[in-house]
Design a protein around this motif. Sequence first.
Motif, mmCIF file in Angstrom:
data_model
loop_
_atom_site.group_PDB
_atom_site.id
_atom_site.type_symbol
_atom_site.label_atom_id
_atom_site.label_comp_id
_atom_site.label_asym_id
_atom_site.label_seq_id
_atom_site.Cartn_x
_atom_site.Cartn_y
_atom_site.Cartn_z
ATOM 1 N N ILE A 20 0.826 -1.194 0.000
ATOM 2 C CA ILE A 20 0.000 0.000 0.000
ATOM 3 C C ILE A 20 0.866 1.253 0.000
ATOM 4 O O ILE A 20 0.498 2.275 -0.593
ATOM 5 C CB ILE A 20 -0.984 -0.003 1.202
ATOM 6 C CG1 ILE A 20 -1.925 1.203 1.146
ATOM 7 C CG2 ILE A 20 -0.253 -0.075 2.519
ATOM 8 C CD1 ILE A 20 -2.832 1.230 -0.065
ATOM 9 N N ASN A 91 3.242 4.500 7.483
ATOM 10 C CA ASN A 91 2.656 3.329 6.844
ATOM 11 C C ASN A 91 3.381 2.021 7.112
ATOM 12 O O ASN A 91 2.763 0.960 7.089
ATOM 13 C CB ASN A 91 2.607 3.590 5.327
ATOM 14 C CG ASN A 91 2.310 2.353 4.525
ATOM 15 O OD1 ASN A 91 1.167 1.895 4.475
ATOM 16 N ND2 ASN A 91 3.337 1.788 3.914
ATOM 17 N N THR A 145 -1.647 4.694 8.115
ATOM 18 C CA THR A 145 -2.281 3.469 7.646
ATOM 19 C C THR A 145 -2.749 2.674 8.860
ATOM 20 O O THR A 145 -1.931 2.179 9.645
ATOM 21 C CB THR A 145 -1.311 2.626 6.802
ATOM 22 O OG1 THR A 145 -0.985 3.337 5.606
ATOM 23 C CG2 THR A 145 -1.956 1.298 6.421
ATOM 24 N N CYS A 189 -7.569 0.144 6.389
ATOM 25 C CA CYS A 189 -7.680 -0.720 5.218
ATOM 26 C C CYS A 189 -8.149 -2.121 5.602
ATOM 27 O O CYS A 189 -7.834 -2.628 6.685
ATOM 28 C CB CYS A 189 -6.326 -0.833 4.526
ATOM 29 S SG CYS A 189 -5.661 0.733 3.926
ATOM 30 N N THR A 194 -0.701 -7.747 -0.870
ATOM 31 C CA THR A 194 0.524 -6.949 -0.816
ATOM 32 C C THR A 194 1.691 -7.814 -0.357
ATOM 33 O O THR A 194 1.546 -8.999 -0.068
ATOM 34 C CB THR A 194 0.386 -5.761 0.156
ATOM 35 O OG1 THR A 194 0.422 -6.246 1.504
ATOM 36 C CG2 THR A 194 -0.887 -4.987 -0.077
ATOM 37 N N PRO A 234 -3.998 -3.063 -3.865
ATOM 38 C CA PRO A 234 -3.721 -1.880 -3.027
ATOM 39 C C PRO A 234 -3.972 -0.555 -3.728
ATOM 40 O O PRO A 234 -4.268 0.447 -3.079
ATOM 41 C CB PRO A 234 -2.248 -2.051 -2.646
ATOM 42 C CG PRO A 234 -1.697 -3.047 -3.597
ATOM 43 C CD PRO A 234 -2.829 -3.943 -3.969
ATOM 44 N N THR A 238 -6.199 3.740 -2.428
ATOM 45 C CA THR A 238 -5.399 4.957 -2.289
ATOM 46 C C THR A 238 -6.207 6.250 -2.275
ATOM 47 O O THR A 238 -5.702 7.276 -1.817
ATOM 48 C CB THR A 238 -4.360 5.041 -3.426
ATOM 49 O OG1 THR A 238 -5.035 5.028 -4.703
ATOM 50 C CG2 THR A 238 -3.389 3.866 -3.366
#
Length: 278
Positions: A20, A91, A145, A189, A194, A234, A238
């Motif tokens: 991400i 993140n 995140t 999220c 990922t 991902p 965004t």
Amino acid sequence: MSGGWLDGYAVLITGGGSGIGRAVAERFLAEGASVTVLGRDADQLDDVVRGAADPSRVHPVTADVRDSDALHRAVAETVDRFGKLDTLVANAGVWDYQRQLTRLGAKELDTAFDEIFSINVKGYLLAAEAAWPELVKTRGSIVMTLSNASFYVNGGGPLYTASKHACLGLMRELAYELAPKVRVNGVACGGMNTDLRGPESLSLDGRSIGASFAKRGPDTPPPPIPLHDSSTDPRDFTGPYVLLAARDQSGPITGHAISVDGGIGVRGFGSAAGGDHL
């Protein structure tokens, strides 16, 4: 690029080399920002630079988010390269692969707790400490995140879930402490495909969460969330990062987490989606 929501912004993204973080970096570049991507894998960071339409707007910094001096250096290099810092995207993280308490020995629990919390929580806090003076100058923002595990159980084991609950509290506290100059928000999220790794202390650093998505075949039942066909790419997560970073679009918003999880918060008891009969 001109005319994007982040035209002229300067951004620092931790964990920006994959997953991400990389998707957000690429989206921010498309929206007109210049981006410093920080991560531990220099090859991944170089790949982000090579993939950019304008490599001059990407600055790679190889560093660990547990290293305060390195984070201060990344902020200084961002300002030196791009003239300012508008947004920090905190993140970088690791997942515990839903390792339950009953599957953790005392020594594993001790070492894995320290590793997961030092990356997932302290890494955010150290990044915020390094960035806030520059963000005050630009009346900028921090976007963290978060995760569905910031609100609900079983998105991970007790270590990951506790760490992401802690990040939610950290986001809210910093939103208070840094107001009115700096806005602090989060994007919670859901699961996505990922390269998110596990902790070294549990010998899971060689695996990625994407492997579990790769095992899903055409006959696999849909995930138990209201939006059965919710994306795991991902790049499709965004948009909220752009919204929260863009002061013209979200200027009055702080201390808020946008959930991007396929509707887990409205999941019923009897079935994942109340409208399956429609």
